[in-house]
Design a protein around this motif. Structure first.
Motif, PDB file in Angstrom:
ATOM      1  N   THR A  89       1.301   0.637   7.860  1.00  6.07           N
ATOM      2  CA  THR A  89       1.464   1.781   6.972  1.00  6.07           C
ATOM      3  C   THR A  89       1.590   3.041   7.823  1.00  6.07           C
ATOM      4  O   THR A  89       1.081   3.098   8.951  1.00  6.07           O
ATOM      5  N   ASP A 140       0.878  -1.183   0.000  1.00  9.34           N
ATOM      6  CA  ASP A 140       0.000   0.000   0.000  1.00  9.34           C
ATOM      7  C   ASP A 140       0.906   1.220   0.000  1.00  9.34           C
ATOM      8  O   ASP A 140       1.734   1.375   0.914  1.00  9.34           O
ATOM      9  N   GLU A 198       0.778   6.973   6.972  1.00  8.69           N
ATOM     10  CA  GLU A 198       0.197   7.734   5.866  1.00  8.69           C
ATOM     11  C   GLU A 198      -0.560   8.989   6.290  1.00  8.69           C
ATOM     12  O   GLU A 198      -1.747   9.120   6.008  1.00  8.69           O
ATOM     13  N   GLU A 202       2.463   7.920   1.893  1.00  8.95           N
ATOM     14  CA  GLU A 202       2.282   6.652   2.601  1.00  8.95           C
ATOM     15  C   GLU A 202       3.394   5.663   2.264  1.00  8.95           C
ATOM     16  O   GLU A 202       3.707   5.448   1.097  1.00  8.95           O
ATOM     17  N   HIS A 241      -2.283   1.675   9.434  1.00  7.39           N
ATOM     18  CA  HIS A 241      -2.971   0.423   9.741  1.00  7.39           C
ATOM     19  C   HIS A 241      -2.026  -0.738   9.511  1.00  7.39           C
ATOM     20  O   HIS A 241      -1.067  -0.624   8.744  1.00  7.39           O
TER      21      HIS A 241
HETATM   22 MN   LIG Z   1      -3.182   2.616   3.486  1.00  5.91          MN
END
Ligand SMILES: [Mn+2]
Length: 360
Positions: free
Chosen positions: A321, A230, A323, A337, A294
């Motif tokens: 992550t 991500d 972000e 992120e 998260h």
């Molecule tokens: Mn994310």
């Protein structure tokens, strides 16, 4: 071939024993993969103190036999929940843990009715999640690959940003590149947001076309070998005005502060506070409208949550992550992120794309 699944089931059984349960049921496909290797879409997994059963329908029984070992495959007969309940009734007395966040009230009623009075049901969510959030070295190695791949896809996408292209066109190119470079697919619907639309943190790609002097937020993830990545980067088309530069610098500093704070022994709330503190210093904290990050793994959003006040302490093996962002309605948004893996003595940033403001 040596697989990690039996060892993970042993670890879960130790938790089940501590809780005084006879077993635990999961209807989450990511849990099934983690504990058995099964990649089907429908079913329910029962891990008992002794033994395990996977109830699934006729579309997946042959696949389940091939993908798993040491698991009893039970063919669904009637609804999934009535099949699970009926199978449990046959086992006799027991106390079964379930995750109230996974099972609907209607499903729960069917489970209770079909399993009968000798089976007691106990809300015991989070047991499998607490194992999954501490990654094994082989899982982190796979996530490293997923993070590098998404970085390559992002870097290629930046070259496509020219005035006149639409958000949907960029999103389509991104998702095409993901698969052609080996991903099984996107980890979530790719976010491409131009101009004022970037002020919506989760804007869905639209027909909007890119113009000069607009912000662009790209937020994408891949699934590679079952594991998610991500990443988000924000660029400016043209020469960024002073106000945008200042906001960007604030987000970049906030992100670096949170990455620097993320280490074993620190609470998730303190990581969040590190980002929020920098934005407050810039008087931009009111524009930071979501949490700092998260957990990431087999699912794109999993434990631990990196949010305000979270008391959970980071441990070696967590992958999260980081972000932070600022979103100014009517003007635009900026988010940066990265994915980070927490190790015993250090924190490793898995995503490898430059973070400085790019003007194109
Ligand atoms: Mn994310």
């Amino acid at each position: 071939m040596k697989t990690p699944f039996a060892q993970r089931r042993r670890a879960l059984r130790a938790k089940i024993a501590v809780k005084g349960l006879s077993g635990i049921v999961s209807t989450n496909p990511a849990d099934w993969y983690y504990l058995t290797g099964f990649t089907g879409e429908a079913g329910a997994l029962l891990i008992l103190r002794k033994g395990a059963a996977l109830v699934t329908d006729g579309r997946f029984t042959a696949q389940a036999e091939e993908e798993t070992s040491g698991i009893r495959i039970v063919k669904q007969n009637g609804s999934l929940t009535s099949s699970v309940g009926t199978w449990l009734r046959g086992l006799g007395r027991g106390k079964i843990g379930f995750d109230a966040a996974q099972i609907s009230v209607e499903q729960f009623r069917t489970l209770r009715r079909t399993a009968g009075a000798r089976v007691r049901w106990v809300a015991a969510g989070g047991e499998i999640g607490s194992l999954r959030q501490v990654k094994e070295p082989s899982e982190i190695a796979q996530m490293r690959k997923a993070a590098l791949l998404v970085g390559d896809v992002l870097s290629a996408a930046l070259k496509l940003l020219k005035p006149g292209v639409s958000e949907i066109e960029i999103a389509a190119e991104i998702e095409y590149q993901m698969r052609s470079w080996g991903a099984s697919g996107p980890a979530f619907e790719t976010i491409v947001a131009f101009g004022t639309r970037s002020a919506h943190p989760h804007a869905r790609p639209s027909e909007k076309r890119l113009r000069k002097n607009e912000l662009v937020v790209l937020d994408l993830g891949v699934i590679l070998g079952h594991y998610c990545s991500d990443i988000t980067r924000t660029v400016f088309v043209g020469r960024a005005p002073a106000r945008i530069r200042r906001w960007y610098r604030a987000v970049q500093e906030a992100q670096a502060a949170a990455v620097g704070a993320a280490r074993a022994g620190i609470t998730c709330g303190d990581v969040d506070a590190a980002a929020r503190g920098v934005l407050a210093h810039y008087r931009l904290d009111k524009y930071f409208v979501h949490s700092t990050g998260h957990g990431l793994g087999l699912e794109v959003h999993e434990d631990p949550r990196v949010a305000r006040g979270q008391k959970r302490v980071l441990v070696s093996g967590n992958v999260i992550t980081i972000e932070p962002g600022v979103y100014v309605p009517g003007v635009g948004g900026i988010r940066i992120e990265d994915d980070v893996a927490v190790h015993a003595g250090r924190t490793e940033v898995l995503t490898q794309v430059p973070r400085n403001l790019i003007e194109i």
